[in-house]
Scaffold this active site. Structure first.
Site, short mmCIF file in Angstrom:
data_model
loop_
_atom_site.label_atom_id
_atom_site.label_comp_id
_atom_site.label_asym_id
_atom_site.label_seq_id
_atom_site.Cartn_x
_atom_site.Cartn_y
_atom_site.Cartn_z
N ASN A 111 -30.55 33.23 1.04
CA ASN A 111 -29.50 33.83 1.91
C ASN A 111 -28.78 32.56 2.55
O ASN A 111 -27.50 32.92 2.66
CB ASN A 111 -30.06 34.43 3.18
CG ASN A 111 -30.30 36.02 2.48
OD1 ASN A 111 -30.39 36.48 1.22
ND2 ASN A 111 -31.13 36.71 3.41
N HIS B 105 -34.06 37.03 16.73
CA HIS B 105 -34.37 38.45 16.39
C HIS B 105 -35.45 38.32 15.66
O HIS B 105 -35.89 37.24 14.65
CB HIS B 105 -33.36 38.72 15.26
CG HIS B 105 -33.18 39.97 14.92
ND1 HIS B 105 -33.74 41.14 15.46
CD2 HIS B 105 -33.20 40.57 13.35
CE1 HIS B 105 -33.73 42.16 14.63
NE2 HIS B 105 -33.27 41.59 13.40
N GLY C 81 -20.65 42.45 1.50
CA GLY C 81 -22.11 43.05 1.34
C GLY C 81 -22.02 44.60 1.39
O GLY C 81 -21.88 44.83 2.56
O1 TXD Z 1 -30.91 42.98 13.04
C1 TXD Z 1 -30.26 42.39 11.95
N1 TXD Z 1 -29.51 41.57 12.09
C2 TXD Z 1 -30.53 43.27 10.68
C3 TXD Z 1 -30.47 42.20 9.53
C4 TXD Z 1 -30.78 44.37 10.60
C5 TXD Z 1 -30.90 45.03 9.20
C6 TXD Z 1 -30.47 44.27 8.21
N2 TXD Z 1 -30.66 42.75 8.19
C7 TXD Z 1 -30.25 41.95 7.18
O2 TXD Z 1 -29.17 42.36 6.74
C8 TXD Z 1 -31.13 42.18 5.92
O3 TXD Z 1 -32.31 41.21 6.14
C9 TXD Z 1 -30.17 41.60 4.94
O4 TXD Z 1 -30.22 40.12 4.85
C10 TXD Z 1 -28.79 41.89 5.05
C11 TXD Z 1 -28.29 43.34 4.37
O5 TXD Z 1 -29.33 44.21 4.47
P1 TXD Z 1 -29.14 45.57 3.79
O6 TXD Z 1 -30.22 46.48 3.77
O7 TXD Z 1 -27.83 46.05 3.72
O8 TXD Z 1 -29.52 44.82 2.09
P2 TXD Z 1 -28.89 45.14 0.74
O9 TXD Z 1 -28.78 46.80 0.65
O10 TXD Z 1 -29.74 44.66 -0.31
O11 TXD Z 1 -27.33 44.86 0.79
C12 TXD Z 1 -26.99 43.41 0.41
C13 TXD Z 1 -25.89 43.33 -0.57
C14 TXD Z 1 -25.96 43.72 -1.77
O12 TXD Z 1 -25.17 44.93 -2.12
C15 TXD Z 1 -25.71 42.48 -2.76
O13 TXD Z 1 -25.39 42.86 -3.74
C16 TXD Z 1 -24.80 41.76 -1.84
O14 TXD Z 1 -25.22 41.85 -0.47
N3 TXD Z 1 -24.49 40.29 -2.04
C17 TXD Z 1 -23.45 39.89 -1.96
N4 TXD Z 1 -22.03 40.26 -1.42
C18 TXD Z 1 -21.16 39.34 -1.66
N5 TXD Z 1 -21.21 38.20 -2.15
C19 TXD Z 1 -22.43 37.57 -2.23
N6 TXD Z 1 -22.44 36.27 -2.64
C20 TXD Z 1 -23.73 38.42 -2.26
N7 TXD Z 1 -24.85 38.27 -2.64
C21 TXD Z 1 -25.53 39.36 -2.61
#
Ligand code: TXD
Length: 308
Positions: free
Chosen positions: A95, A175, A9
């Protein structure tokens, strides 16, 4: 041999984490994402900052997993981010699919890695990663507590006009809305915070901490927090790579600790080269225990919905 750290990601949290890790200069970094070419672009950009900032970390982007082979640590941030008004739990189904596929790939390419899960809903996704991977609990943990604690510490430091370094705090539980800030163990320069901030004001700060994620989501308009979340993951990586034995609040698979069995819950844990090396147990008051139970029930419900 330099360590290899993969971040799956390459979105806001993932790419910012890639930058933070590269700047540490103790590991090479692989960014993986499904968006064509995007992780390669971000990786190259981070690599090209090396000569200016002064690090030699190799940074590679990929749409596949071949480059991730043999990673020491894999961080999973892939998924959808929350939009304004959307709860963490709305993200559940989508997710779940994404994290399942990603974990299968990670295990196939890096069977000895330590996995840090970041994708929301955090505790349930950590449980999913644990089940899908078949790894021992020492090698699958979730990041939430370091972030929640950081927010709590930042607000207390602002309130008292002291350094954030002087504020230590603990947040237990899941969380989200059910997190349990342990005011009793929160100190400023070693002095219990309850003697420094009136109870009413402290309750407001606790509530602001609980709503910390939503506050940022609403301000940003699109996307969710990533500077503090990536900093929190980087601290967990430091503890593991440098074998620091730091006690940090993390989501860990409990097997009887705190009276909880077979569930991921946020607890203080000792992090070192082996991943989760110990779950630190604190005697809780009746009230704290009840608050933790609420949190446990919320995670249980999600895990039930997911069928894991
Ligand atoms: O405290 C915590 N745990 C958190 C959690 C704090 C902040 C963000 N939190 C969660 O992390 C948020 O609710 C999301 O579930 C994730 C990622 O957050 P982010 O802000 O980085 O989201 P983005 O910018 O949308 O990035 C997610 C990326 C995006 O580029 C997608 O194309 C990619 O994930 N993605 C994938 N990558 C690889 N493989 C697959 N299958 C895939 N699907 C989507």
């Amino acid at each position: 041999m330099r360590k290899k750290i993969t971040v799956v990601g390459a979105g806001m949290v993932g790419a910012t984490l890639g930058q933070r890790v590269a700047e540490r200069d103790y590991a090479d970094v692989v960014l993986v994402d499904v968006i064509p070419d995007m992780p390669m672009g971000k990786a190259l950009d981070i690599l090209e900052a090396g000569p200016v900032v002064g690090y030699d970390s190799l940074v590679i982007g990929s749409n596949g997993y071949a480059e991730t082979a043999g990673s020491d640590i894999v961080v999973i941030t892939s998924g959808l981010a929350r939009k304004p008004g959307m709860s963490r739990d709305d993200l559940l189904r989508k997710n779940q699919e994404i994290v399942t596929q990603v974990v299968q790939q990670v295990v196939a390419h890096s069977p000895e890695c330590i996995m840090i899960v970041v994708t929301n809903p955090l505790d349930a996704m950590a449980q999913l990663a644990y089940k899908v991977s078949g790894f021992p609990r020492e090698r699958v943990l979730g990041m939430a507590g370091v972030l929640d604690t950081a927010r709590f510490r930042a607000f207390i430091a602002q309130e008292l006009h002291v350094s954030v370094r002087d504020v230590s705090a603990y947040v237990l539980g899941g969380h989200g809305d059910t997190m349990v800030p342990l005011v009793r163990f929160t100190t400023v320069g070693g002095i219990p915070v309850s003697g420094l901030i009136p109870a009413e004001r402290l309750a407001e700060i606790v509530q602001r901490t609980r709503d910390g994620g939503a506050e940022i989501v609403n301000l940003l308009g699109s996307g969710s927090a990533y500077y503090a979340p990536s900093a929190a993951v980087a601290q967990m990586i430091d503890a593991i790579v440098l074998d620091k034995k730091m006690i940090l609040p993390c989501a860990v698979y409990l097997q009887g600790e705190y009276g909880v069995k077979d569930l991921y819950v946020g607890v203080p844990a000792k992090l070192g080269a082996g991943g989760v090396e110990e779950v630190i147990q604190i005697e809780l008051t009746t009230e704290e225990r009840a608050a933790l139970q609420k949190s446990v029930d919320a995670v249980k419900e999600l895990v039930g919905v997911m069928g894991i």
